[in-house]
Write an enzyme that holds these catalytic residues in place. Structure first.
Site, PDB file in Angstrom:
ATOM      1  N   ASN A  11       0.827  -1.205  -0.191  1.00 47.46           N
ATOM      2  CA  ASN A  11       0.293  -0.186   0.191  1.00 47.46           C
ATOM      3  C   ASN A  11       1.041   1.499   0.203  1.00 47.46           C
ATOM      4  O   ASN A  11       1.721   1.689   1.040  1.00 47.46           O
ATOM      5  CB  ASN A  11      -0.906   0.037   1.006  1.00 47.46           C
ATOM      6  CG  ASN A  11      -2.246   1.816   1.656  1.00 47.46           C
ATOM      7  OD1 ASN A  11      -1.464   2.251   0.372  1.00 47.46           O
ATOM      8  ND2 ASN A  11      -2.349   1.614   2.274  1.00 47.46           N
ATOM      9  N   LYS A  17      -0.043   4.190  -0.495  1.00 49.77           N
ATOM     10  CA  LYS A  17      -0.216   5.265   0.193  1.00 49.77           C
ATOM     11  C   LYS A  17      -0.174   6.766  -0.324  1.00 49.77           C
ATOM     12  O   LYS A  17      -0.376   6.735  -2.225  1.00 49.77           O
ATOM     13  CB  LYS A  17      -0.303   5.917   1.171  1.00 49.77           C
ATOM     14  CG  LYS A  17       0.062   4.638   2.873  1.00 49.77           C
ATOM     15  CD  LYS A  17      -0.402   4.910   4.166  1.00 49.77           C
ATOM     16  CE  LYS A  17      -0.642   4.080   4.387  1.00 49.77           C
ATOM     17  NZ  LYS A  17      -0.002   3.391   6.299  1.00 49.77           N
ATOM     18  N   GLU A  58      -6.693   4.802   7.943  1.00 46.17           N
ATOM     19  CA  GLU A  58      -7.081   6.603   7.670  1.00 46.17           C
ATOM     20  C   GLU A  58      -7.871   6.535   7.061  1.00 46.17           C
ATOM     21  O   GLU A  58      -7.829   7.910   6.852  1.00 46.17           O
ATOM     22  CB  GLU A  58      -5.559   6.510   7.144  1.00 46.17           C
ATOM     23  CG  GLU A  58      -4.016   6.180   7.713  1.00 46.17           C
ATOM     24  CD  GLU A  58      -3.008   5.605   6.765  1.00 46.17           C
ATOM     25  OE1 GLU A  58      -3.362   5.591   5.686  1.00 46.17           O
ATOM     26  OE2 GLU A  58      -1.675   5.598   7.278  1.00 46.17           O
ATOM     27  N   GLU A 101      -5.291  -5.053  11.080  1.00 43.38           N
ATOM     28  CA  GLU A 101      -4.311  -3.762  11.492  1.00 43.38           C
ATOM     29  C   GLU A 101      -4.789  -3.203  12.378  1.00 43.38           C
ATOM     30  O   GLU A 101      -5.305  -2.346  12.403  1.00 43.38           O
ATOM     31  CB  GLU A 101      -4.150  -2.391   9.855  1.00 43.38           C
ATOM     32  CG  GLU A 101      -3.956  -3.289   8.758  1.00 43.38           C
ATOM     33  CD  GLU A 101      -3.568  -2.387   7.468  1.00 43.38           C
ATOM     34  OE1 GLU A 101      -2.063  -3.002   6.772  1.00 43.38           O
ATOM     35  OE2 GLU A 101      -4.218  -1.776   6.954  1.00 43.38           O
ATOM     36  N   GLY A 161       2.676   2.387  11.010  1.00 48.82           N
ATOM     37  CA  GLY A 161       3.406   3.429  10.713  1.00 48.82           C
ATOM     38  C   GLY A 161       4.263   4.085  12.006  1.00 48.82           C
ATOM     39  O   GLY A 161       4.882   4.995  12.211  1.00 48.82           O
TER      40      GLY A 161
HETATM   41  P1  PGA Z   1       3.088   0.168   7.792  1.00 51.81           P
HETATM   42  O1  PGA Z   1       1.403   0.336   6.909  1.00 51.81           O
HETATM   43  O2  PGA Z   1       3.450  -0.945   7.099  1.00 51.81           O
HETATM   44  O3  PGA Z   1       3.491   1.496   6.822  1.00 51.81           O
HETATM   45  O4  PGA Z   1       2.456  -0.313   9.422  1.00 51.81           O
HETATM   46  C1  PGA Z   1       0.584  -0.086   6.852  1.00 51.81           C
HETATM   47  C2  PGA Z   1      -0.818   0.221   6.265  1.00 51.81           C
HETATM   48  O5  PGA Z   1      -0.823   1.436   7.009  1.00 51.81           O
HETATM   49  O6  PGA Z   1      -1.348  -1.181   5.523  1.00 51.81           O
END
Ligand code: PGA
Length: 251
Positions: A9, A11, A97, A166, A172
């Protein structure tokens, strides 16, 4: 057991040139053969170019969200029909998010799950608790509620369901769920899918939240974990491919 899926992902990250070299590197890895299924979810403006770079490969293309309506006066939005037309096979739905920053509640997530399936996209549904919810002992209640709302919106005869657990506090942050925490949530999600959609034979429950080459091996080694949804570590070929290579072979 289903074949594992490793999804990136991206983003709102990467320049187009970086996106294309990353896609190229993932494509080359996929050509080596019998690794996990692979999925890349670039930002909307890169979908066509990344889709072209992946064409004919085993790497699937996915969108990060979609609008519930097929078309119309929704300035700035993108429909499932459009995503399918440019080659997407998946759409991420209900990412935390989106839930937190764009006000998508369970009903909004369910509407997007329906829209995805109408457009012949597989919904990659994200569920997960916040830190206060975990600390308040409400993890399973939240995960089950979110999972039920999304799964009940999938077609009754669906053959394949993909959910990512998640935990919001792990996204993050560099804090990963322990294998035990992930397994407990994954089992709860599987229970909901079994109850709500017994037709689904191919059920994949991925883990997401600070998955890195260091944290991936222990999580992916557990039979309850059918892959990973990777954010930050999916932005560099080196770290993403290290996670891909850490995925145990099944079948
Ligand atoms: P991350 O994000 O690996 O940066 O923690 C995962 C996600 O939001 O799918």
């Amino acid at each position: 057991m289903p074949r594992p899926l490793i999804a990136g992902n991206w983003k709102m990250n990467l320049r187009l040139s970086e996106a294309l070299s990353l896609a190229e590197a993932v494509r080359r890895e996929a050509e080596k053969g019998d690794g996990p299924d692979l999925l890349l979810c670039p930002p909307f403006p890169y979908l066509v170019a990344v889709g072209n770079a992946l064409r004919g490969s085993r790497v699937a293309l996915g969108a990060q969200t979609l609008h519930p309506e097929p078309k119309g006066a929704f300035t700035g939005e993108v429909s499932g029909e459009m995503l399918a037309e440019v080659g997407c096979r998946f759409a991420i739905v209900g990412h935390s998010e989106r839930r937190q920053q764009f006000g998508e509640d369970d009903a909004a997530v369910a509407a997007r799950v329906r829209a995805a399936h109408r457009s012949r996209l597989a919904a990659l549904v994200c569920v997960g608790e916040t830190l206060p919810e975990r600390e308040g002992g409400r993890t399973l209640e939240v995960v089950e509620r979110q999972a039920r709302a999304a799964i009940e919106a999938t077609p009754a005869d669906v053959a394949s369901v993909t959910v990512a657990y998640e935990p919001v506090w792990a996204i993050g942050t560099g804090r990963t769920a322990t294998v035990e925490q992930a397994v407990e949530a994954h089992q709860a999600i599987r229970r909901i899918v079994r109850e709500a959609r017994p037709s689904a034979r191919d059920v994949r429950v991925l883990y997401g939240g600070s998955v890195t080459p260091d944290t991936a091996p222990a999580l992916l080694a557990h039979p309850e974990v059918d892959g990973a949804l990777v954010g930050g570590a999916s932005l560099k070929a080196e770290s993403f491919l290290a996670i891909v290579r850490a995925t145990p072979r099944r079948n």
